[in-house]
Design a protein around this motif. Structure first.
Motif, PDB file in Angstrom:
ATOM      1  N   VAL A   1      -4.168  -1.699  -3.298  1.00  0.00           N
ATOM      2  CA  VAL A   1      -5.223  -1.963  -2.312  1.00  0.00           C
ATOM      3  C   VAL A   1      -6.580  -2.077  -3.002  1.00  0.00           C
ATOM      4  O   VAL A   1      -7.381  -2.967  -2.686  1.00  0.00           O
ATOM      5  CB  VAL A   1      -5.244  -0.860  -1.241  1.00  0.00           C
ATOM      6  CG1 VAL A   1      -6.394  -1.094  -0.261  1.00  0.00           C
ATOM      7  CG2 VAL A   1      -3.919  -0.823  -0.492  1.00  0.00           C
TER       8      VAL A   1
ATOM      9  N   ASP B   1      -4.546   4.374  -4.601  1.00  0.00           N
ATOM     10  CA  ASP B   1      -3.701   3.286  -4.103  1.00  0.00           C
ATOM     11  C   ASP B   1      -4.121   2.009  -4.836  1.00  0.00           C
ATOM     12  O   ASP B   1      -4.941   1.215  -4.344  1.00  0.00           O
ATOM     13  CB  ASP B   1      -3.884   3.145  -2.592  1.00  0.00           C
ATOM     14  CG  ASP B   1      -2.763   2.352  -1.952  1.00  0.00           C
ATOM     15  OD1 ASP B   1      -2.015   1.703  -2.691  1.00  0.00           O
ATOM     16  OD2 ASP B   1      -2.631   2.397  -0.714  1.00  0.00           O
TER      17      ASP B   1
ATOM     18  N   SER C   1       0.843  -1.191   0.000  1.00  0.00           N
ATOM     19  CA  SER C   1       0.000   0.000   0.000  1.00  0.00           C
ATOM     20  C   SER C   1       0.878   1.240   0.000  1.00  0.00           C
ATOM     21  O   SER C   1       1.673   1.455   0.924  1.00  0.00           O
ATOM     22  CB  SER C   1      -0.917   0.001   1.225  1.00  0.00           C
ATOM     23  OG  SER C   1      -1.582   1.250   1.354  1.00  0.00           O
TER      24      SER C   1
ATOM     25  N   ALA D   1      -2.745  -4.752   5.504  1.00  0.00           N
ATOM     26  CA  ALA D   1      -3.742  -3.683   5.578  1.00  0.00           C
ATOM     27  C   ALA D   1      -5.157  -4.258   5.568  1.00  0.00           C
ATOM     28  O   ALA D   1      -6.030  -3.817   6.328  1.00  0.00           O
ATOM     29  CB  ALA D   1      -3.555  -2.706   4.426  1.00  0.00           C
ATOM     30  N   ILE D   2      -5.388  -5.256   4.716  1.00  0.00           N
ATOM     31  CA  ILE D   2      -6.716  -5.867   4.644  1.00  0.00           C
ATOM     32  C   ILE D   2      -6.994  -6.705   5.887  1.00  0.00           C
ATOM     33  O   ILE D   2      -8.100  -6.671   6.443  1.00  0.00           O
ATOM     34  CB  ILE D   2      -6.832  -6.718   3.369  1.00  0.00           C
ATOM     35  CG1 ILE D   2      -6.755  -5.821   2.134  1.00  0.00           C
ATOM     36  CG2 ILE D   2      -8.127  -7.522   3.371  1.00  0.00           C
ATOM     37  CD1 ILE D   2      -6.777  -6.588   0.829  1.00  0.00           C
TER      38      ILE D   2
ATOM     39  N   LEU E   1      -8.897  -5.434  -2.865  1.00  0.00           N
ATOM     40  CA  LEU E   1     -10.232  -5.384  -2.267  1.00  0.00           C
ATOM     41  C   LEU E   1     -11.308  -5.716  -3.300  1.00  0.00           C
ATOM     42  O   LEU E   1     -12.296  -6.393  -2.983  1.00  0.00           O
ATOM     43  CB  LEU E   1     -10.488  -4.005  -1.663  1.00  0.00           C
ATOM     44  CG  LEU E   1      -9.717  -3.690  -0.382  1.00  0.00           C
ATOM     45  CD1 LEU E   1      -9.991  -2.269   0.082  1.00  0.00           C
ATOM     46  CD2 LEU E   1     -10.084  -4.678   0.720  1.00  0.00           C
TER      47      LEU E   1
ATOM     48  N   VAL F   1      -0.196  -4.989   1.401  1.00  0.00           N
ATOM     49  CA  VAL F   1      -1.648  -4.939   1.201  1.00  0.00           C
ATOM     50  C   VAL F   1      -2.344  -6.010   2.033  1.00  0.00           C
ATOM     51  O   VAL F   1      -3.416  -5.771   2.611  1.00  0.00           O
ATOM     52  CB  VAL F   1      -1.974  -5.112  -0.292  1.00  0.00           C
ATOM     53  CG1 VAL F   1      -3.477  -5.247  -0.497  1.00  0.00           C
ATOM     54  CG2 VAL F   1      -1.438  -3.936  -1.089  1.00  0.00           C
TER      55      VAL F   1
ATOM     56  N   SER G   1      -8.684   4.350  -0.365  1.00  0.00           N
ATOM     57  CA  SER G   1      -7.702   3.912  -1.360  1.00  0.00           C
ATOM     58  C   SER G   1      -8.065   4.400  -2.755  1.00  0.00           C
ATOM     59  O   SER G   1      -7.180   4.735  -3.549  1.00  0.00           O
ATOM     60  CB  SER G   1      -7.594   2.384  -1.347  1.00  0.00           C
ATOM     61  OG  SER G   1      -7.183   1.915  -0.080  1.00  0.00           O
TER      62      SER G   1
ATOM     63  N   LEU H   1     -11.622   1.473   4.027  1.00  0.00           N
ATOM     64  CA  LEU H   1     -10.304   1.321   3.406  1.00  0.00           C
ATOM     65  C   LEU H   1     -10.410   1.436   1.893  1.00  0.00           C
ATOM     66  O   LEU H   1      -9.559   2.076   1.245  1.00  0.00           O
ATOM     67  CB  LEU H   1      -9.703  -0.031   3.792  1.00  0.00           C
ATOM     68  CG  LEU H   1      -8.360  -0.394   3.159  1.00  0.00           C
ATOM     69  CD1 LEU H   1      -7.276   0.591   3.578  1.00  0.00           C
ATOM     70  CD2 LEU H   1      -7.958  -1.819   3.536  1.00  0.00           C
TER      71      LEU H   1
END
Length: 330
Positions: free
Chosen positions: A293, A290, A96, A106-107, A297, A103, A285, A281
């Motif tokens: 990300v 981003d 990210s 982050a998730i 997602l 990533v 993003s 998020l």
């Protein structure tokens, strides 16, 4: 009595295996096309990632060139896409740029909140909508049916963010029972913080399930076998249970499919209640461009929707003995 041999069972299982293989291959093809489309949209979206990273800070041309080289921003579009795709195929979702973390991390840090919110909303929706839909069908035209229809109209027509703001004003500001924002500190505190967001999402989802339940049960109650059962003097409660069992096929499959409603609604609910989930998020993003990300997602959401659809087909297969006898869904 019919005896089912192992060979017969194996022959029935083969079409099911082929169906699952075709579905999985189709899902992979859709994910590939979707990843390319989303990557293209993010690539063509207005805005300069370097300027977003630097903000108002002055930077020399050398610093700008170093940033562009670090994140391969000067590479051709297809080179960037296939570089990302190659990393995904090897289990590397990238890093990210906004958060400066992998990533996957982050998730993983945001996913539990979203899963908990979806679970709360789904349980609340089913716990209220299915009994109310059954009562509306059994007592069609009576006050309980009118109440159920009114709730269904409100749930289908009211925007998620408007319902969330109304609940915040009434139950967090005017009557301060629930917290205004955040996901709490874990355990029961998190559940307490998710009550209002869960109700916000459950209203729309529950309205759909209520309508499905009422329509499916009304159709079964008008069937010939119900009329015949009543003519033979069978108790109404037994008849209603029989009709509900036959109505479960469209109810269960429909409820599993409208579960995808939570995917879009989660973004609005998490924004309204400031919940640190994947919906928020994803929003941040996209605004930041981003790409890694957003790509991850998007694929995660697409996989979730595809798996839900596959589970709906399997539920149909398990609930309908006629389909199960053929070995493939209708």
């Amino acid at each position: 009595m019919t005896v089912t041999t192992p060979r017969a069972r194996a022959s029935r299982a083969r079409p099911l295996g082929r169906m699952l293989a075709v579905r999985v291959l189709g899902m992979l093809a859709i994910l590939l096309v979707l990843s390319f489309i989303v990557f293209s949209m993010m690539y063509l979206a207005p805005g300069d990632l370097v300027k977003t990273l630097l903000g108002n800070r002055p930077a020399s041309p050398e610093a700008v060139a170093a940033i562009r080289e670090q994140y391969h921003l000067d590479d051709p579009f297809l080179v960037q896409y296939f570089t990302w795709l190659g990393g995904v195929l090897t289990g590397d979702l990238g890093e990210s740029i906004r958060l400066q973390v992998p990533v996957a991390d982050a998730i993983a840090s945001r996913l539990p909140v979203t899963l908990a919110l979806c679970a709360v909303a789904f349980v609340l929706a089913l716990a209220v909508s299915i009994p109310l839909g059954v009562a509306s069908a059994v007592h069609a035209g009576r006050p309980v049916d009118r109440v159920g229809s009114a709730l269904g109209i409100v749930g289908l027509s009211a925007p998620t963010f408007a319902v969330g703001l109304l609940l915040l004003y009434v139950f967090a500001y005017y009557v301060p029972i629930f917290p205004v924002y955040g996901a709490g500190d874990g355990g029961l505190d998190t559940l307490y913080h998710l009550v209002l967001p869960g109700i916000t999402l459950a209203l729309g989802l529950g309205a759909i399930v209520l309508k499905l339940t009422r329509t499916a049960l009304l159709r079964e109650l008008d069937a010939d076998y119900v009329t015949s059962a009543r003519a033979r003097g069978i108790d109404d409660r037994v008849v209603h249970r029989l009709a509900l069992r036959n109505a479960l096929i469209p109810i269960v499959t429909g409820a599993s499919l409208v579960l995808t409603f939570l995917v879009g609604g989660t973004v609005l609910a998490e924004t309204t209640f400031a919940l640190p989930g994947i919906g928020l998020l994803l929003q941040d993003s996209v605004l930041f461009k981003d790409i890694a990300v957003v790509q991850a997602l998007t694929l995660l959401i697409a996989v979730a929707i595809a798996v839900i659809a596959l589970l709906a087909d399997l539920a149909y297969l398990l609930l309908d003995p006629r389909v199960r006898a053929k070995g493939v869904p209708a």
